[in-house]
Design a protein around this motif. Structure first.
Motif, PDB file in Angstrom:
ATOM      1  N   LEU A 208       5.952   2.444   6.909  1.00 49.47           N
ATOM      2  CA  LEU A 208       5.739   3.051   5.524  1.00 49.47           C
ATOM      3  C   LEU A 208       4.342   2.310   5.139  1.00 49.47           C
ATOM      4  O   LEU A 208       3.500   3.145   4.408  1.00 49.47           O
ATOM      5  N   ALA A 209       4.183   1.331   5.365  1.00 54.41           N
ATOM      6  CA  ALA A 209       2.803   0.586   4.858  1.00 54.41           C
ATOM      7  C   ALA A 209       1.683   1.332   5.748  1.00 54.41           C
ATOM      8  O   ALA A 209       0.739   1.213   4.887  1.00 54.41           O
ATOM      9  N   VAL A 225      12.034   4.037  -0.081  1.00 56.06           N
ATOM     10  CA  VAL A 225      12.239   2.667   0.661  1.00 56.06           C
ATOM     11  C   VAL A 225      13.865   2.433   0.763  1.00 56.06           C
ATOM     12  O   VAL A 225      14.517   3.085  -0.181  1.00 56.06           O
ATOM     13  N   GLU A 226      14.023   1.353   1.537  1.00 55.43           N
ATOM     14  CA  GLU A 226      15.566   0.908   1.735  1.00 55.43           C
ATOM     15  C   GLU A 226      15.819  -0.247   1.147  1.00 55.43           C
ATOM     16  O   GLU A 226      16.241  -1.375   1.811  1.00 55.43           O
ATOM     17  N   THR A 227      15.162  -0.778  -0.061  1.00 51.25           N
ATOM     18  CA  THR A 227      15.260  -1.933  -0.714  1.00 51.25           C
ATOM     19  C   THR A 227      16.805  -2.216  -0.688  1.00 51.25           C
ATOM     20  O   THR A 227      17.493  -1.404  -1.310  1.00 51.25           O
ATOM     21  N   ILE A 243       4.999  -2.622  -8.629  1.00 43.62           N
ATOM     22  CA  ILE A 243       4.143  -1.668  -8.948  1.00 43.62           C
ATOM     23  C   ILE A 243       2.758  -2.073  -8.481  1.00 43.62           C
ATOM     24  O   ILE A 243       2.221  -3.179  -8.546  1.00 43.62           O
ATOM     25  N   TYR A 244       2.071  -1.177  -7.959  1.00 44.04           N
ATOM     26  CA  TYR A 244       0.882  -1.305  -7.164  1.00 44.04           C
ATOM     27  C   TYR A 244      -0.186  -2.206  -8.017  1.00 44.04           C
ATOM     28  O   TYR A 244      -0.589  -3.048  -7.255  1.00 44.04           O
ATOM     29  N   GLU A 265       3.546  -1.331  -4.213  1.00 40.45           N
ATOM     30  CA  GLU A 265       3.125  -2.224  -3.235  1.00 40.45           C
ATOM     31  C   GLU A 265       4.174  -2.743  -2.333  1.00 40.45           C
ATOM     32  O   GLU A 265       5.163  -3.356  -2.934  1.00 40.45           O
ATOM     33  N   LEU A 266       4.092  -2.366  -1.111  1.00 40.33           N
ATOM     34  CA  LEU A 266       5.297  -2.659  -0.275  1.00 40.33           C
ATOM     35  C   LEU A 266       5.254  -4.285   0.159  1.00 40.33           C
ATOM     36  O   LEU A 266       4.044  -4.636   0.472  1.00 40.33           O
TER      37      LEU A 266
END
Ligand SMILES: Cc1cc2nc3c(=O)[nH]c(=O)nc-3n(C[C@H](O)[C@H](O)[C@H](O)COP(=O)(O)OP(=O)(O)OC[C@H]3O[C@@H](n4cnc5c(N)ncnc54)[C@H](O)[C@@H]3O)c2cc1C
Ligand code: FES
Length: 267
Positions: A208-209, A225-227, A243-244, A265-266
């Motif tokens: 994803l990044a 995302v799979e948080t 958040i970015y 932001e990953l």
């Protein structure tokens, strides 16, 4: 007979959900330690859209106590399917269920991918358990008339799951099936030949990044995302996503799990 509780009739469309007792229709091992379990879950099956997820728990079970999150992989009439790797207590328990066994399903939850429109060209990039989304995304593309191309990567051929009736471009790190290299490099080659209108991605964070870093320029990139999640509904604050611009955190369950790659932001 499934028990149903419909909640929130006046809530926004993507927040209408149900808690229902769902029974297993069938359960198959489709690759090493990878399973697809189909449940009779008529209310949730009717409501769900691509990219939304459900929380699954086991009635009367204290280990695992908490529900587990799964993307809905497919919907066929009154049934829905989950696709998962048996990695821990919850997924191993799911993998051992037999026809007629019951679980509690809460969903659909989260926002899902943006609606597709006729003629729109979408590249879908998947890896790991993100492959769960192949059937439901292909169905939604067919229904909307969008032109979807699916890229699916894994370490080796052994780690790829075959999806019948779906045309997929495969990539393997060792070259044992399809393109020899990462799914991101495969995407890059196609991208140079033809640019899509948007990209959808779901899979491991490094994948994803890379999507976010290399493709989120002049076309929208949406990533799921799979948080890890505990409640799945915005109560426990346990699924923060940065958040970015450092303004704070989204909650993956409530604000996602699908985000415009520009927004986050990953980690
Ligand atoms: C929105 C969303 C959608 C998802 N969709 C899917 C999906 O479609 N398919 C899918 O397969 N997964 C999916 N997941 C991931 C899935 O919810 C998690 O992997 C879930 O935790 C699995 O539950 P479990 O009880 O089997 O594993 P858990 O017990 O929760 O363990 C999860 C991971 O942690 C490791 N682990 C467990 N205990 C320990 C320990 N003591 N020490 C070190 N490591 C440990 C396990 O080996 C495993 O890798 C999704 C997650 C989210 C948030
Ligand atoms: S999982 Fe509880 S707030 Fe997101």
């Amino acid at each position: 007979m499934s028990k149903q509780i419909l909640t929130g009739p006046v809530r926004p469309e993507h927040e209408v959900r149900a808690i229902e007792t769902a029974t297993v229709v069938n359960n198959h091992e489709v690759a090493e330690e990878v399973f697809i379990t189909k449940f009779h879950s008529p209310v949730i099956a009717r409501l769900v859209k691509a990219g939304q997820f459900v929380m699954v728990s086991f009635p009367g079970c204290f280990d695992p106590l908490l529900a587990r999150a799964f993307s809905v992989s497919d919907v066929q009439g009154k049934n829905l399917s989950l696709f998962y790797s048996a990695v821990g207590k919850g997924t191993r328990r799911l993998s051992k269920l037999r026809k007629g066994d019951a679980v509690t399903i809460n969903g659909p939850l989260g926002n899902g991918f943006p609606k597709l429109s006729k003629g729109e060209r979408v590249y879908v990039v998947l890896g790991g358990s993100g492959a769960a989304l192949v059937p439901i995304l292909c169905r939604s593309a067919k229904r909307s008339g969008a032109k979807m191309t699916v890229f699916y990567g894994a370490r080796t051929k052994r780690h790829l799951v075959a999806f019948k009736n779906h045309k997929i471009h495969h990539a393997t790190d060792d070259g044992s099936k399809g393109y020899h290299g990462t799914v991101i490099n495969l995407l890059r080659e196609h991208f140079e030949e033809e640019r899509p209108d948007k990209i959808f991605g779901c899979g491991p964070t490094p994948m994803l990044a890379a999507l976010q870093r290399d493709f989120d320029g002049d076309l929208p990139v949406y990533i799921s995302v799979e948080t890890p999640m505990a409640c799945g509904m915005g109560f426990c604050q346990g699924c923060p996503v940065k958040i970015y611009d450092g303004r704070g955190y989204f909650l993956a369950c409530k604000d996602g799990p699908v985000f415009n790659a520009k927004e986050i932001e990953l980690e």
